[in-house]
Design a protein around this motif. Structure first.
Motif, short mmCIF file in Angstrom:
data_model
loop_
_atom_site.label_atom_id
_atom_site.label_comp_id
_atom_site.label_asym_id
_atom_site.label_seq_id
_atom_site.Cartn_x
_atom_site.Cartn_y
_atom_site.Cartn_z
N ASN A 203 78.65 -19.78 15.38
CA ASN A 203 77.54 -20.40 14.66
C ASN A 203 77.05 -19.51 13.51
O ASN A 203 75.86 -19.19 13.41
CB ASN A 203 76.41 -20.68 15.67
CG ASN A 203 75.43 -21.69 15.12
OD1 ASN A 203 75.72 -22.35 14.12
ND2 ASN A 203 74.27 -21.78 15.73
N PRO A 204 77.96 -19.10 12.64
CA PRO A 204 77.57 -18.15 11.58
C PRO A 204 76.80 -18.83 10.45
O PRO A 204 76.93 -20.03 10.24
CB PRO A 204 78.93 -17.67 11.05
CG PRO A 204 79.84 -18.84 11.26
CD PRO A 204 79.36 -19.52 12.53
N ASP A 205 76.02 -18.03 9.74
CA ASP A 205 75.38 -18.52 8.52
C ASP A 205 76.35 -18.40 7.35
O ASP A 205 76.38 -19.23 6.45
CB ASP A 205 74.13 -17.69 8.23
CG ASP A 205 73.15 -17.78 9.38
OD1 ASP A 205 72.50 -18.82 9.49
OD2 ASP A 205 73.09 -16.83 10.18
N LEU A 206 77.11 -17.30 7.36
CA LEU A 206 78.07 -17.01 6.29
C LEU A 206 79.43 -16.73 6.91
O LEU A 206 79.50 -16.09 7.96
CB LEU A 206 77.63 -15.76 5.51
CG LEU A 206 76.22 -15.75 4.93
CD1 LEU A 206 75.86 -14.35 4.44
CD2 LEU A 206 76.12 -16.74 3.77
N ALA A 207 80.50 -17.18 6.24
CA ALA A 207 81.84 -16.85 6.73
C ALA A 207 82.66 -16.37 5.54
O ALA A 207 82.64 -16.99 4.47
CB ALA A 207 82.49 -18.06 7.39
N PHE A 208 83.38 -15.27 5.74
CA PHE A 208 84.03 -14.55 4.65
C PHE A 208 85.54 -14.74 4.72
O PHE A 208 86.15 -14.47 5.76
CB PHE A 208 83.65 -13.06 4.74
CG PHE A 208 82.17 -12.85 4.62
CD1 PHE A 208 81.61 -12.54 3.39
CD2 PHE A 208 81.34 -13.04 5.71
CE1 PHE A 208 80.23 -12.39 3.26
CE2 PHE A 208 79.96 -12.89 5.59
CZ PHE A 208 79.40 -12.56 4.37
N PHE A 209 86.12 -15.18 3.59
CA PHE A 209 87.56 -15.42 3.53
C PHE A 209 88.11 -14.84 2.23
O PHE A 209 87.43 -14.86 1.20
CB PHE A 209 87.87 -16.92 3.59
CG PHE A 209 87.52 -17.55 4.90
CD1 PHE A 209 88.44 -17.58 5.94
CD2 PHE A 209 86.26 -18.09 5.12
CE1 PHE A 209 88.10 -18.14 7.17
CE2 PHE A 209 85.91 -18.65 6.34
CZ PHE A 209 86.85 -18.68 7.36
N GLY A 210 89.37 -14.34 2.28
CA GLY A 210 89.97 -13.73 1.11
C GLY A 210 90.63 -14.76 0.21
O GLY A 210 91.26 -15.70 0.69
N MET A 211 90.51 -14.54 -1.09
CA MET A 211 91.21 -15.40 -2.06
C MET A 211 92.72 -15.16 -2.04
O MET A 211 93.45 -15.88 -2.70
CB MET A 211 90.64 -15.18 -3.47
CG MET A 211 89.35 -15.92 -3.71
SD MET A 211 89.55 -17.72 -3.60
CE MET A 211 90.37 -18.04 -5.15
N LYS A 212 93.16 -14.13 -1.33
CA LYS A 212 94.60 -13.97 -1.08
C LYS A 212 95.17 -15.30 -0.56
O LYS A 212 96.27 -15.71 -0.91
CB LYS A 212 94.79 -12.85 -0.06
CG LYS A 212 96.14 -12.77 0.60
CD LYS A 212 97.06 -11.94 -0.22
CE LYS A 212 98.46 -11.84 0.34
NZ LYS A 212 98.65 -12.20 1.72
N ASP A 213 94.40 -15.95 0.31
CA ASP A 213 94.78 -17.26 0.85
C ASP A 213 93.91 -18.31 0.16
O ASP A 213 93.02 -18.91 0.79
CB ASP A 213 94.58 -17.27 2.36
CG ASP A 213 95.41 -16.20 3.04
OD1 ASP A 213 96.59 -16.45 3.30
OD2 ASP A 213 94.89 -15.08 3.27
N ALA A 214 94.14 -18.51 -1.14
CA ALA A 214 93.24 -19.36 -1.94
C ALA A 214 93.23 -20.80 -1.43
O ALA A 214 92.18 -21.45 -1.40
CB ALA A 214 93.69 -19.31 -3.40
N GLN A 215 94.41 -21.28 -1.02
CA GLN A 215 94.45 -22.67 -0.53
C GLN A 215 93.61 -22.79 0.74
O GLN A 215 92.92 -23.80 0.95
CB GLN A 215 95.91 -23.06 -0.25
CG GLN A 215 96.05 -24.52 0.15
CD GLN A 215 97.50 -24.93 0.33
OE1 GLN A 215 98.38 -24.06 0.48
NE2 GLN A 215 97.77 -26.23 0.31
N GLN A 216 93.64 -21.76 1.57
CA GLN A 216 92.83 -21.76 2.80
C GLN A 216 91.35 -21.87 2.45
O GLN A 216 90.60 -22.61 3.09
CB GLN A 216 93.11 -20.47 3.56
CG GLN A 216 92.31 -20.28 4.82
CD GLN A 216 92.84 -19.12 5.63
OE1 GLN A 216 93.76 -19.28 6.41
NE2 GLN A 216 92.29 -17.95 5.45
N VAL A 217 90.93 -21.14 1.42
CA VAL A 217 89.52 -21.21 0.99
C VAL A 217 89.17 -22.64 0.56
O VAL A 217 88.14 -23.19 0.97
CB VAL A 217 89.24 -20.21 -0.17
CG1 VAL A 217 87.88 -20.46 -0.80
CG2 VAL A 217 89.36 -18.77 0.33
N ALA A 218 90.06 -23.25 -0.24
CA ALA A 218 89.80 -24.62 -0.73
C ALA A 218 89.72 -25.60 0.45
O ALA A 218 88.84 -26.46 0.50
CB ALA A 218 90.88 -25.04 -1.72
N VAL A 219 90.65 -25.45 1.38
CA VAL A 219 90.73 -26.38 2.54
C VAL A 219 89.49 -26.21 3.43
O VAL A 219 88.88 -27.19 3.86
CB VAL A 219 92.04 -26.11 3.33
CG1 VAL A 219 92.02 -26.82 4.67
CG2 VAL A 219 93.26 -26.54 2.51
#
Ligand code: AMP
Length: 312
Positions: free
Chosen positions: A155-171
């Motif tokens: 139940n996070p307020d913020l979740a951090f993802f790398g742009m290394k996996d840019a498609q993952q960020v978009a999805v």
């Protein structure tokens, strides 16, 4: 640092941290000024490197409590992929987490995450049909399903993802928006080795020769950046840029190209090959997947519309 392996322990540890934060705020400011306790979450598959560390640092900066998960998620691997050989080193990972000031590490087993066969999957359409979605059927359903499960646990307020996996960020951004998930996705920049290679847990698979030749990925993307910043060259068409990237990568005899694609970001729509770079009205991503032996590397560069000099 609290280390937990069960969902119930995870929920309890997070609840205690949230309670602590609220009580402290109440004591300091009175009940009228209850400050929000922010939980930041960094999901990973472990074998942590400086790319992961950068996400933890961003989380530490923006959150009261930082939760890290380490879980090699079987349902995002295809039948002939590297699930069994995926590198793991729990002791080292815990050292990195401690160094970065993580508060809670969640290290579930497969049985804890999937106690029964999953009959519920999350599927994001369109965005998952290109790039890695095309090369790795079912991969993103595995990613969205496990991330949704983890979001429900943390139940996070913020979740951090790398742009290394840019498609993952978009999805994931699409999933969160479509399903009204109460979490903000924070994309973080790609962290590279000094010579340009994007950090990846899979880099350990590379032989010395493959490691050397793998530099063509970042070199080709650096050329794209240079073109975008050059007032003459940015009249190049998308087709010409594609050609330029391809010829850089094929200069490495060991490189086996899976895809080179130039798409809008985050919509991941194709762009006409005849279109001039400077005329594209949206942010662009140049995304690569290249195999060296059995090791598949990905990399990308995002060109923000404002950064591309307009062609005059
Ligand atoms: P993984 O453990 O490979 O699933 O990655 C976990 C998170 O770390 C994902 O959000 C990745 O995008 C991110 N990540 C992996 N490598 C890098 C890197 N070189 N720079 C920034 N983020 C990264």
């Amino acid at each position: 640092m609290i280390i937990v392996r069960e969902v119930a322990q995870l929920r309890q540890a997070i609840a205690e941290r949230r309670q602590l934060g609220t009580n402290r705020a109440k004591a300091e400011y009175g009940s009228a000024a209850i400050q929000q306790h922010t939980v930041g979450f960094v999901p990973t598959m472990g074998y942590l490197h400086e790319g992961h560390a950068s996400l933890m640092q961003k989380a530490r900066e923006l959150s009261d409590t930082v939760v890290l998960s380490i879980f090699v998620n079987p349902i995002q691997f295809g039948p002939n992929e590297d699930l069994d050989s995926y590198p793991r080193d729990e002791a080292r990972d815990l050292e990195v987490a401690r160094r970065e000031g993580v508060d809670i590490v969640f290290l579930p087993t497969v049985a804890e995450m999937y106690p029964q066969p999953t009959r519920t999957k999350i599927h994001v359409s369109a965005l998952t049909e290109r790039l890695c979605g095309a090369s790795r059927p079912g991969h993103f359903d595995g990613v969205t399903t496990v991330v949704a499960k983890l979001f429900n646990m943390v139940n996070p307020d913020l979740a951090f993802f790398g742009m290394k996996d840019a498609q993952q960020v978009a999805v994931l951004q699409q999933m969160v928006t479509d399903l009204n998930m109460n979490v903000t996705i924070v994309p973080c920049p790609i962290v590279r080795e000094a010579d340009g290679l994007a950090l990846s847990s899979r880099n350990v698979y590379l032989s010395a020769e493959q490691r050397e030749q793998a530099l063509v990925l970042s070199q080709s993307l650096r050329k794209v950046r240079e073109v975008s910043e050059d007032a003459v060259q940015n009249s190049f068409t998308i087709g010409q840029i594609h050609q330029m990237v391809e010829s850089t990568i094929t200069s490495s005899p060991l490189a086996d190209i899976d895809y080179i694609e130039i798409l809008t970001f985050p919509g991941l729509e194709p762009i006409l090959a005849e279109q001039r770079l400077s005329d594209v009205q949206e942010d662009i991503i140049v995304a690569l997947a290249v195999k060296f032996g059995n090791t598949r590397l990905i990399d990308n560069i995002r060109l923000q519309k404002a950064e591309v000099l307009s062609h005059v």
